[in-house]
Design an enzyme around this catalytic site. Sequence first.
Site, mmCIF file in Angstrom:
data_model
loop_
_atom_site.group_PDB
_atom_site.id
_atom_site.type_symbol
_atom_site.label_atom_id
_atom_site.label_comp_id
_atom_site.label_asym_id
_atom_site.label_seq_id
_atom_site.Cartn_x
_atom_site.Cartn_y
_atom_site.Cartn_z
ATOM 1 N N HIS A 1 40.698 9.241 -4.835
ATOM 2 C CA HIS A 1 41.380 8.320 -5.751
ATOM 3 C C HIS A 1 40.641 8.098 -7.069
ATOM 4 C CE1 HIS A 1 43.841 6.133 -2.368
ATOM 5 N NE2 HIS A 1 43.888 7.449 -2.281
ATOM 6 N N THR B 1 19.534 -1.077 -0.833
ATOM 7 C CA THR B 1 20.898 -1.476 -0.476
ATOM 8 C C THR B 1 21.957 -0.499 -0.975
ATOM 9 O OG1 THR B 1 21.065 -2.672 -2.555
ATOM 10 C CG2 THR B 1 20.291 -3.932 -0.629
ATOM 11 N N CYS C 1 18.987 3.624 -2.707
ATOM 12 C CA CYS C 1 17.901 2.648 -2.850
ATOM 13 C C CYS C 1 17.905 1.805 -1.576
ATOM 14 C CB CYS C 1 18.023 1.830 -4.140
ATOM 15 S SG CYS C 1 19.465 0.740 -4.244
ATOM 16 N N HIS D 1 46.476 8.311 -10.053
ATOM 17 C CA HIS D 1 45.013 8.204 -10.056
ATOM 18 C C HIS D 1 44.440 8.652 -11.404
ATOM 19 C CE1 HIS D 1 45.272 7.137 -5.940
ATOM 20 N NE2 HIS D 1 45.694 8.324 -5.548
ATOM 21 N N ASP E 1 14.798 5.517 -4.866
ATOM 22 C CA ASP E 1 13.596 4.746 -5.191
ATOM 23 C C ASP E 1 12.626 4.806 -4.009
ATOM 24 O OD1 ASP E 1 14.460 2.854 -3.328
ATOM 25 O OD2 ASP E 1 14.701 1.217 -4.788
HETATM 26 C C1 RB5 Z 1 13.608 -2.419 -3.958
HETATM 27 O O1 RB5 Z 1 12.769 -3.248 -3.216
HETATM 28 C C2 RB5 Z 1 15.057 -2.861 -3.797
HETATM 29 O O2 RB5 Z 1 15.287 -4.000 -4.558
HETATM 30 C C3 RB5 Z 1 15.972 -1.740 -4.198
HETATM 31 O O3 RB5 Z 1 15.729 -0.635 -3.408
HETATM 32 C C4 RB5 Z 1 17.461 -2.009 -4.062
HETATM 33 O O4 RB5 Z 1 17.791 -2.501 -2.805
HETATM 34 C C5 RB5 Z 1 18.095 -2.750 -5.142
HETATM 35 O O5 RB5 Z 1 19.322 -2.903 -5.210
#
Ligand code: RB5
Length: 148
Positions: free
Chosen positions: A98, A67, A65, A134, A8
Amino acid sequence: MKVGISNDHSAVDLKNSVLKHLEEKGYEVVNYGTDSTESYDYPIAGSTLAKAVLNKEVDLGIAICGTGVGISIACNKHKGIRACCCSEATSARLTREHNDANIICFGARVVSTELANDIVDAFLTTPFSNGERHKKRIAQIHQIEEEQ
Ligand code: RB5
């Protein structure tokens, strides 16, 4: 090996860094993510990559993304996708061994460029162990998908 990568808006720089790292190592990399910092929703970035993996356009996928969590949730909504969100290389290795994971996810706000490279190296160079226990558990995951 052909690798898909998607991201993203929060992960453009890390995507480009990982992409360069992989191309220098000789991987063919297909970029399914955004190259703009304009808002780009992670469910779309994840779904596009998941479909490419399921259609066998690429062998394995990398999804980034902020996180790694949102994009991994989106990828895992696709039947047949086993996406692992992690922040270190041991999990990236073990999820191949696994879980036969086919997408690795991490966060641009969580891992450094060096750590991201370690994670993708571990993920892409580790085969599924093919162990019976597995395979049985992965079959159980397929069964859960079939029951939906
Ligand atoms: C975008 O701002 C953020 O929410 C996205 O990149 C991500 O961290 C969502 O899980």
